[in-house]
Design a protein around this motif. Structure first.
Motif, PDB file in Angstrom:
ATOM      1  N   LYS A 160       0.761  -1.383   0.020  1.00 29.25           N
ATOM      2  CA  LYS A 160       0.231   0.054  -0.122  1.00 29.25           C
ATOM      3  C   LYS A 160       0.729   1.144  -0.020  1.00 29.25           C
ATOM      4  N   CYS A 161       2.165   1.244   0.029  1.00 28.04           N
ATOM      5  CA  CYS A 161       3.314   2.258   0.079  1.00 28.04           C
ATOM      6  C   CYS A 161       2.893   2.908  -1.263  1.00 28.04           C
ATOM      7  N   HIS A 162       2.990   4.239  -1.357  1.00 27.46           N
ATOM      8  CA  HIS A 162       2.937   4.995  -2.670  1.00 27.46           C
ATOM      9  C   HIS A 162       3.927   4.783  -3.602  1.00 27.46           C
TER      10      HIS A 162
ATOM     11  N   ASP B 294       9.555   0.867  -4.230  1.00 24.42           N
ATOM     12  CA  ASP B 294      10.679   0.580  -3.446  1.00 24.42           C
ATOM     13  C   ASP B 294      10.811   1.395  -2.278  1.00 24.42           C
ATOM     14  N   CYS B 295       9.589   1.752  -1.644  1.00 25.80           N
ATOM     15  CA  CYS B 295       9.718   2.668  -0.382  1.00 25.80           C
ATOM     16  C   CYS B 295      10.626   1.781   0.737  1.00 25.80           C
ATOM     17  N   HIS B 296      11.436   2.611   1.390  1.00 25.63           N
ATOM     18  CA  HIS B 296      12.100   1.959   2.741  1.00 25.63           C
ATOM     19  C   HIS B 296      11.508   2.235   3.798  1.00 25.63           C
ATOM     20  N   HIS B 297      10.278   2.897   3.714  1.00 28.68           N
ATOM     21  CA  HIS B 297       9.439   3.228   4.963  1.00 28.68           C
ATOM     22  C   HIS B 297      10.154   4.008   5.913  1.00 28.68           C
ATOM     23  N   THR B 298      10.978   4.898   5.435  1.00 31.19           N
ATOM     24  CA  THR B 298      11.577   6.028   6.397  1.00 31.19           C
ATOM     25  C   THR B 298      10.832   7.426   6.361  1.00 31.19           C
TER      26      THR B 298
ATOM     27  N   GLY C 282       3.446   9.183   1.362  1.00 33.53           N
ATOM     28  CA  GLY C 282       2.549   8.058   1.216  1.00 33.53           C
ATOM     29  C   GLY C 282       2.971   6.628   1.738  1.00 33.53           C
ATOM     30  N   CYS C 283       3.676   6.816   2.870  1.00 36.20           N
ATOM     31  CA  CYS C 283       4.225   5.434   3.247  1.00 36.20           C
ATOM     32  C   CYS C 283       3.167   4.873   4.287  1.00 36.20           C
ATOM     33  N   ALA C 284       2.730   3.486   3.996  1.00 37.18           N
ATOM     34  CA  ALA C 284       1.689   2.878   4.718  1.00 37.18           C
ATOM     35  C   ALA C 284       2.214   2.224   5.893  1.00 37.18           C
ATOM     36  N   ILE C 285       3.484   2.186   5.934  1.00 37.33           N
ATOM     37  CA  ILE C 285       3.934   1.746   7.463  1.00 37.33           C
ATOM     38  C   ILE C 285       4.058   2.862   8.118  1.00 37.33           C
ATOM     39  N   VAL C 286       4.531   3.849   7.906  1.00 39.73           N
ATOM     40  CA  VAL C 286       4.566   4.960   8.651  1.00 39.73           C
ATOM     41  C   VAL C 286       3.244   5.230   9.261  1.00 39.73           C
TER      42      VAL C 286
HETATM   43 ZN   LIG Z   1       6.493   2.702   2.904  1.00 42.23          ZN
END
Ligand SMILES: [Zn+2]
Ligand SMILES: Nc1nc2c(ncn2[C@@H]2O[C@H](COP(=O)(O)OP(=O)(O)OP(=O)(O)O)[C@@H](O)[C@H]2O)c(=O)[nH]1
Ligand SMILES: [Mg+2]
Length: 400
Positions: free
Chosen positions: A357-359, A362-366, A370-374
């Motif tokens: 679901k991250c925008h 290759d999102c590292h979630h930092t 649009g980071c779904a983890i954050v």
């Molecule tokens: Zn992310």
């Protein structure tokens, strides 16, 4: 009819000449002139090498994993139970112990692969005999391909395989003396995921009053960690946190004999590595399960409440209840080996539903938009403490 040989592939390997001329009269050459085996090992660390030293090449037949073919009629199979320098303690199919060295050609191959024989390796050995002092000795000829590995990065930034072929990792933590380090548990969980071992978390010393876990001591600020938890967390909270993630969690006391049946049930029929900080009670738990193991244990330091690094080498042991365990030395820090930043997210099981679901793919979630983890951390669906652990390991990867 002679025994049928299985088909293999021919490879050329370096072979050192046994009676090599001394090329340089300096100390460096002389020091190792007598000790050829040591010289092979030195290749790992020594970049200066006299020309022609490894010039002779020999053809050996190997299987796909580059190990020499098994001579089934002459060799015996066994498992490595401990490694002492260049000598491996091996237990054969009947449980008899042998002290084996590693055939030089095999060691050369393993060195090329930056690998070495380790505890849990299934091996074949030859030349069974008795040494002059009556010990059963042999020579390891072949190592079977490993099904799993538990590895960490050593000080030289190389892989250190602690145990091969185990299927479970028992992460032992004590609720007090020494205090629980949840970030270390997270690191072990990553290593278990990477190495394909089933993790089980054991909260030992449950007879003691639990010490609050100091998160600040573990935390290291990083991007996105502004809202990270500060202060203390109870061991009950952590027990629940890890249980909610789907990990099997046990509460034990080696001294008061609490939770031992449940532990035994988890161990039966498996090969389990006991891991965790020094002093948490790995060897004590094993002694409690099976007193005849008689493993050395020692009280933690009164001043620092830290363990005294009593167990110094990994040892594979057979349990009467069926199953094998490996008691390992406690370590302060578990450096992750060979997990790419893109792989790390998969080692945090609770991230899985959000990753897609991250925008950015290759999102590292930092700090990406649009980071779904954050977002899941902010809404409390992912534990901020676990997320901080992820960031800490990620930051460490970027540094190395
Ligand atoms: Zn992310
Ligand atoms: N109160 C209490 N003490 C325990 C328990 N388990 C172990 N201990 C004590 O903790 C100390 C360290 O135990 P060890 O078994 O040597 O710890 P270890 O994890 O094997 O440590 P290393 O070999 O150094 O890695 C000993 O004094 C044990 O008696 C427990 O369940 N309760
Ligand atoms: Mg120990």
């Amino acid at each position: 009819m002679p025994p049928k040989r299985r088909k293999g592939r021919k490879v050329r390997v370096d072979f050192r000449q046994n009676r090599q001329q001394r090329r340089r009269g300096d100390d460096w050459t002389r020091r190792y002139h007598e000790d050829q085996d040591k010289l092979v090992d030195e290749r790992l660390t020594e970049s200066v090498r006299a020309k022609g030293e490894l010039s002779r090449r020999r053809t050996v037949i190997v299987t796909d994993d580059d190990a020499p073919l098994v001579e089934e009629t002459l060799w015996s199979s066994g498992v490595v139970t401990a490694v002492h320098g260049l000598v491996c303690r091996v237990s054969d199919a009947g449980g008899q112990p042998w002290d084996c060295t590693v055939r030089r050609v095999l060691r050369t191959l393993l060195i090329e692969q930056r690998s070495s024989v380790t505890v849990g390796d299934r091996i074949w050995f030859s030349n069974h005999s008795k040494s002059h002092d009556g010990e059963a000795v042999g020579v390891i000829e072949r190592v079977a391909a490993r099904t799993t590995t538990l590895s960490r990065r050593d000080r030289r930034k190389r892989e250190h395989t602690i145990v091969a072929n185990a299927d479970q990792l028992l992460i032992v933590a004590s609720i007090a003396r020494p205090a629980l380090k949840p970030h270390l548990v997270d690191r072990y969980l990553v290593a278990a995921a990477k190495g394909d071992l089933r993790p089980v978390i054991c909260f030992n010393k449950c007879d003691l009053a639990p010490e609050a876990v100091d998160l600040e001591e573990e935390a290291e600020p990083g991007p996105g960690s502004g809202d990270a938890p500060r202060g203390a967390l109870s061991t009950d909270d952590l027990f629940e946190e890890f249980s909610a993630l789907g990990y099997t969690c046990l509460q034990t006391s080696a001294t008061e004999r609490i939770g031992l049946d449940a532990l035994r049930r988890e161990l039966a029929g498996h090969m389990t590595v006991f891991s965790g900080q020094s002093g948490v009670g790995k060897s004590s738990l094993l002694n409690a399960l099976q007193p005849d193991l008689n493993l050395t244990v020692k009280a933690v330091s009164r001043d620092t409440e830290k363990g005294r690094h009593v167990t110094s080498q990994a040892r594979l042991l057979r349990l009467d209840c069926g199953g094998y365990v490996v008691d390992t030395p406690g370590i302060r820090q578990f450096d992750i080996w060979n997990v790419e930043p893109g792989e790390l997210e998969a080692c945090f099981v609770e991230f899985t539903p959000y990753i897609q679901k991250c925008h950015f793919r290759d999102c590292h979630h930092t700090d990406e938009q649009g980071c779904a983890i954050v977002a899941a951390v902010e809404s409390g669906k992912i534990s901020a403490r676990r997320y901080l652990s992820y960031l800490k390991i990620l930051a460490e990867m970027a540094r190395t």
